[in-house]
Scaffold this motif. Structure first.
Motif, PDB file in Angstrom:
ATOM      1  N   ILE A   1       0.518  -0.941  -0.119  1.00 53.64           N
ATOM      2  CA  ILE A   1      -0.019  -0.244   0.424  1.00 53.64           C
ATOM      3  C   ILE A   1       0.828   0.912  -0.046  1.00 53.64           C
ATOM      4  O   ILE A   1       1.878   1.196   0.902  1.00 53.64           O
ATOM      5  N   VAL A   2       0.559   2.248  -1.008  1.00 55.34           N
ATOM      6  CA  VAL A   2       1.516   3.310  -0.831  1.00 55.34           C
ATOM      7  C   VAL A   2       0.228   4.584  -1.183  1.00 55.34           C
ATOM      8  O   VAL A   2      -1.026   4.419  -1.784  1.00 55.34           O
ATOM      9  N   GLU A   3       0.531   5.742  -0.213  1.00 53.05           N
ATOM     10  CA  GLU A   3      -0.208   6.672   0.520  1.00 53.05           C
ATOM     11  C   GLU A   3       0.978   8.497  -0.460  1.00 53.05           C
ATOM     12  O   GLU A   3       1.953   7.844  -0.294  1.00 53.05           O
ATOM     13  N   LEU A   4       0.086   8.417  -1.118  1.00 50.85           N
ATOM     14  CA  LEU A   4       0.693   9.866  -2.102  1.00 50.85           C
ATOM     15  C   LEU A   4       0.211  10.942  -2.325  1.00 50.85           C
ATOM     16  O   LEU A   4      -1.267  10.127  -2.061  1.00 50.85           O
TER      17      LEU A   4
ATOM     18  N   GLN B   1       5.054  -4.611   7.574  1.00 50.35           N
ATOM     19  CA  GLN B   1       6.705  -3.639   7.892  1.00 50.35           C
ATOM     20  C   GLN B   1       6.059  -2.337   6.747  1.00 50.35           C
ATOM     21  O   GLN B   1       6.014  -2.475   6.251  1.00 50.35           O
ATOM     22  N   THR B   2       6.989  -1.275   7.108  1.00 46.16           N
ATOM     23  CA  THR B   2       7.195  -0.605   6.563  1.00 46.16           C
ATOM     24  C   THR B   2       8.206  -0.235   5.461  1.00 46.16           C
ATOM     25  O   THR B   2       9.765  -0.584   6.949  1.00 46.16           O
ATOM     26  N   PHE B   3       8.183   0.963   5.080  1.00 44.90           N
ATOM     27  CA  PHE B   3       9.045   1.015   4.380  1.00 44.90           C
ATOM     28  C   PHE B   3       9.278   2.368   3.888  1.00 44.90           C
ATOM     29  O   PHE B   3       9.045   3.252   4.027  1.00 44.90           O
TER      30      PHE B   3
ATOM     31  N   LYS C   1       3.372   9.590   2.288  1.00 41.71           N
ATOM     32  CA  LYS C   1       3.322   9.854   3.951  1.00 41.71           C
ATOM     33  C   LYS C   1       3.747   8.040   4.363  1.00 41.71           C
ATOM     34  O   LYS C   1       4.419   8.036   5.669  1.00 41.71           O
ATOM     35  N   ARG C   2       3.444   7.340   3.275  1.00 44.49           N
ATOM     36  CA  ARG C   2       3.791   5.678   3.897  1.00 44.49           C
ATOM     37  C   ARG C   2       3.705   4.789   2.388  1.00 44.49           C
ATOM     38  O   ARG C   2       2.508   5.172   1.276  1.00 44.49           O
ATOM     39  N   ILE C   3       4.561   3.851   2.786  1.00 46.21           N
ATOM     40  CA  ILE C   3       4.552   3.004   1.944  1.00 46.21           C
ATOM     41  C   ILE C   3       4.633   1.469   3.133  1.00 46.21           C
ATOM     42  O   ILE C   3       5.776   1.778   3.811  1.00 46.21           O
ATOM     43  N   LYS C   4       4.018   0.482   2.716  1.00 46.05           N
ATOM     44  CA  LYS C   4       3.712  -0.612   3.746  1.00 46.05           C
ATOM     45  C   LYS C   4       3.408  -1.849   2.737  1.00 46.05           C
ATOM     46  O   LYS C   4       2.843  -1.931   1.911  1.00 46.05           O
ATOM     47  N   ALA C   5       4.075  -3.224   4.101  1.00 53.00           N
ATOM     48  CA  ALA C   5       4.650  -3.842   2.812  1.00 53.00           C
ATOM     49  C   ALA C   5       3.443  -5.260   3.446  1.00 53.00           C
ATOM     50  O   ALA C   5       3.516  -4.673   5.286  1.00 53.00           O
ATOM     51  N   PHE C   6       2.589  -5.739   3.147  1.00 54.08           N
ATOM     52  CA  PHE C   6       2.000  -7.426   4.063  1.00 54.08           C
ATOM     53  C   PHE C   6       2.435  -8.694   3.357  1.00 54.08           C
ATOM     54  O   PHE C   6       2.566  -8.475   2.629  1.00 54.08           O
ATOM     55  N   TRP C   7       1.782  -9.275   5.012  1.00 54.05           N
ATOM     56  CA  TRP C   7       2.118 -10.878   4.642  1.00 54.05           C
ATOM     57  C   TRP C   7       0.707 -10.971   5.001  1.00 54.05           C
ATOM     58  O   TRP C   7       0.328 -10.919   6.323  1.00 54.05           O
TER      59      TRP C   7
END
Length: 238
Positions: free
Chosen positions: A50-53, A95-97, A128-134
Motif C-alpha cells: 500500500i502506498v499513500e502519495l 512492515q513499513t519501508f 506519506k506511507r509505504i507498507k508491505a503486508f504478508w
C-alpha cells in the motif's frame, strides 16, 4: 548542501533525472503542504503493498500523470516485498519501508522517482506511507478502493481496503473474487478508524453504551442498521 537539507535531493540528482527546477524553486516546493492525493493497493497472492502519495491540489491528484506516478511506486514496492523474506504468522504481518530503501526495476530509488514527478507536475509531492503486508498461512490477499479509480489492475482512491481470505475459488454460491470485492467495499463503508487487534468484548460493550445519545439512539452503530444486503443473505445460506 542547503537545498539537500531542505528537500532531501542533491543538485546532481535533480539534473540527472531531468527535473527542470531551480534550487530556489525546489526548496520552496518542499515547504508547501501536501493535503491532497490518493492511496493505492496492489496484491500478488500472499503479499501486498500500500502506498499513500500526497500532493498540493485535487486537480493534480485526479490527473493521469499523478496516477501513473503512484502506479509506478506501488509496483516497485510490491516487487520489493516479493524479494523480502516471507513472514510466517497466523495473522497479517506488516512492515513499513522508506523511499530510500525501495528501488525500481531500473535501479532508481522511490525518492528519485518522486523527484521526477515534482519536476513534471510542479507541485510538492510526498509519500506519506509505504507498507508491505504478508497474508496468514493458507490465505490470499484481495483489495478494494473507493471511489473506484486507478489504472488497469491497480485500484486507487481516497480509501483502500485489504482482505486476507482463506477460501477455495469455487466455494459457496459466490465466486471468491466477487465475494472478496464486496467484502472490501463493506470494510471501507464501515469507516474504520484504526487497524489492529480486535477490541475486547467488554470494552466494546462500554463503547456502545456510552455512544447512545439523550434520545437513546445508538450513534456508534446506527450506520449498520437496516435490511441485509443480497450478499449478506447469500452468506447466511452457506
Amino acid at each position: 548542501m542547503k537545498l539537500r537539507r531542505k528537500t532531501g535531493y542533491s543538485r546532481k540528482a535533480l539534473l540527472q533525472f531531468g527535473i527542470d527546477l531551480s534550487w530556489a524553486k525546489a526548496a520552496k516546493l518542499s515547504n508547501r503542504q501536501t493535503s491532497q492525493g490518493l492511496v493505492t493497493v496492489k496484491t500478488a497472492g500472499k503479499v501486498a503493498a500500500i502506498v499513500e502519495l500526497s500532493c498540493e491540489t485535487d486537480f493534480v491528484a485526479r490527473g493521469e500523470p499523478f496516477k501513473q506516478l503512484l502506479a509506478s511506486l506501488v509496483t516497485a514496492a510490491l516487487e520489493h516485498v516479493k524479494r523480502a523474506p516471507a513472514q510466517q504468522s497466523d495473522k497479517i504481518s506488516t512492515q513499513t519501508f522508506d523511499v530510500d530503501s525501495v528501488k525500481t526495476a531500473d535501479g532508481k530509488s522511490l525518492k528519485e522517482v518522486i523527484s521526477m514527478g515534482i519536476g513534471k507536475l510542479g507541485e510538492n509531492i510526498s509519500a506519506k506511507r509505504i507498507k508491505a503486508f504478508w497474508a496468514p498461512q493458507d490465505s490470499e490477499f484481495y483489495n478494494g478502493s473507493h471511489p473506484k479509480d486507478g489504472l488497469q489492475d491497480i485500484p486507487m482512491g481516497r480509501f483502500v481496503s485489504l482482505l486476507a481470505m482463506n477460501r477455495k475459488k469455487s466455494e459457496g454460491q459466490f465466486l471468491t473474487e466477487r465475494l472478496a470485492d464486496q467484502l472490501c467495499q463493506h470494510i471501507i463503508g464501515m469507516r474504520s478508524e484504526s487497524l489492529g487487534t480486535s477490541v475486547d468484548p467488554n470494552e466494546a460493550k462500554k463503547q456502545t453504551e456510552t455512544s447512545k445519545n439523550a434520545d437513546g439512539q445508538d450513534e456508534l452503530n446506527e450506520f449498520f442498521q437496516g435490511q441485509a444486503t443480497q450478499m449478506d443473505a447469500e452468506i447466511d445460506k452457506d
